[in-house]
Design a protein around this motif. Structure first.
Motif, PDB file in Angstrom:
ATOM      1  N   ALA A   1       0.901  -1.089   0.003  1.00 38.38           N
ATOM      2  CA  ALA A   1      -0.209  -0.068   0.072  1.00 38.38           C
ATOM      3  C   ALA A   1       1.063   1.124   0.052  1.00 38.38           C
ATOM      4  O   ALA A   1       1.952   1.243  -0.350  1.00 38.38           O
ATOM      5  CB  ALA A   1      -0.877   0.077   1.170  1.00 38.38           C
ATOM      6  N   ARG A   2       0.481   2.155   0.356  1.00 38.66           N
ATOM      7  CA  ARG A   2       1.229   3.545   0.521  1.00 38.66           C
ATOM      8  C   ARG A   2       2.313   3.444   1.550  1.00 38.66           C
ATOM      9  O   ARG A   2       2.397   2.625   2.519  1.00 38.66           O
ATOM     10  CB  ARG A   2       0.285   4.685   1.035  1.00 38.66           C
ATOM     11  N   TYR A   3       3.287   4.070   1.074  1.00 35.70           N
ATOM     12  CA  TYR A   3       4.811   4.069   1.780  1.00 35.70           C
ATOM     13  C   TYR A   3       5.222   2.630   1.813  1.00 35.70           C
ATOM     14  O   TYR A   3       6.043   2.540   2.749  1.00 35.70           O
ATOM     15  CB  TYR A   3       4.447   4.595   3.134  1.00 35.70           C
TER      16      TYR A   3
END
Length: 260
Positions: free
Chosen positions: A216-218
């Motif tokens: 996902a993000r990061y």
């Protein structure tokens, strides 16, 4: 263990010493402030916390602005010097170790040689029981082409060591409404595909694959996974989840929301 608060507990904090520069009515002073931080992203704010005897605070309030330089590791001697004397004792800017840069957005110079220096417009003064916090909006930043390593204050002053080595995945799992299993995980940064493998382990450690999932993000994992057909949610209290990623040690977690 004790509930008493040690008088030197604040020294357990790890921070970077700030060199606060204040300028008003022909007087320029530089002092050390161990409690110097960035405290807001947009707009960027910097905070410095000064003691009740610090004449710098009065100069900052009169000027309505200040600058702060976060010290590099070779500025330990300067940080000690600037924190040992008041502007009422001596003009510290006469020291050859204090080199001031020309301001671009304020009238207050800044100390060169640090990791970063920022010019700030004073936005708020926050009185604390003993100290006072000065919050400033960053109007200009001075970052060297090759930022040096920071000076680290943890009781005494230290140089920065190597990066903390992360080797394992850290995971958590929670039973959500509708029989969905939410899994979150972080792990060491890796090159290549950021794919996470999730398995459900029963009480005997027998795995049930729950699939491979992209980051996902990061580059972390946050995913809702349908439970296998026929698995009763009340039986999950004795199950665990394992999350794996190539190049890292697996992470294990219980499952919250199951009455464990």
């Amino acid at each position: 263990m004790t509930r008493e608060v040690p008088g030197d507990l604040w020294k357990r904090l790890t921070s970077t010493v700030g060199l606060v520069c204040a300028h008003h009515d022909g007087v320029t002073n530089v002092m050390s402030a161990e409690w110097s931080y960035f405290v807001n992203k947009q707009p960027l704010y910097a905070a410095v916390v000064l003691g009740p005897r610090a004449a710098t605070g009065r100069i900052v309030e009169a000027a309505g602005e200040f600058s702060v330089t976060l010290c590099a590791e070779d500025q330990a001697g300067l940080a000690d010097f600037a924190g040992s004397f008041s502007v009422t004792d001596i003009d510290k800017t006469s020291s050859e170790l204090i080199r001031l840069g020309a301001p671009e957005a304020t009238a207050t110079p800044w100390v060169t040689g640090g990791v970063v220096a920022v010019e700030c417009r004073l936005r708020q003064v926050v009185p604390l029981p003993v100290h006072t916090m000065y919050l400033g909006e960053v109007l200009a930043a001075h970052v060297p082409d090759r930022p040096p390593r920071p000076l680290v204050k943890h009781g005494a002053m230290h140089t920065l060591g190597g990066p903390a080595r992360r080797t394992a995945v850290v995971a958590a799992a929670e039973l959500r409404h509708g029989g969905m299993l939410r899994v979150a995980a972080t792990g060491p940064a890796l090159d290549g595909p950021q794919e996470w493998r999730v398995d459900l382990l029963d009480a005997d450690g027998t795995p049930t694959p729950l699939g491979a999932h992209p980051s996902a993000r990061y580059e972390d994992l946050l995913v809702d996974i349908p439970l296998p057909a026929g698995l009763k949610t009340h039986r999950l209290s004795d199950h665990r989840v394992v999350v794996e990623r190539e190049g890292a040690e697996p992470g294990f977690t219980g499952i919250s929301g199951t009455g464990r």
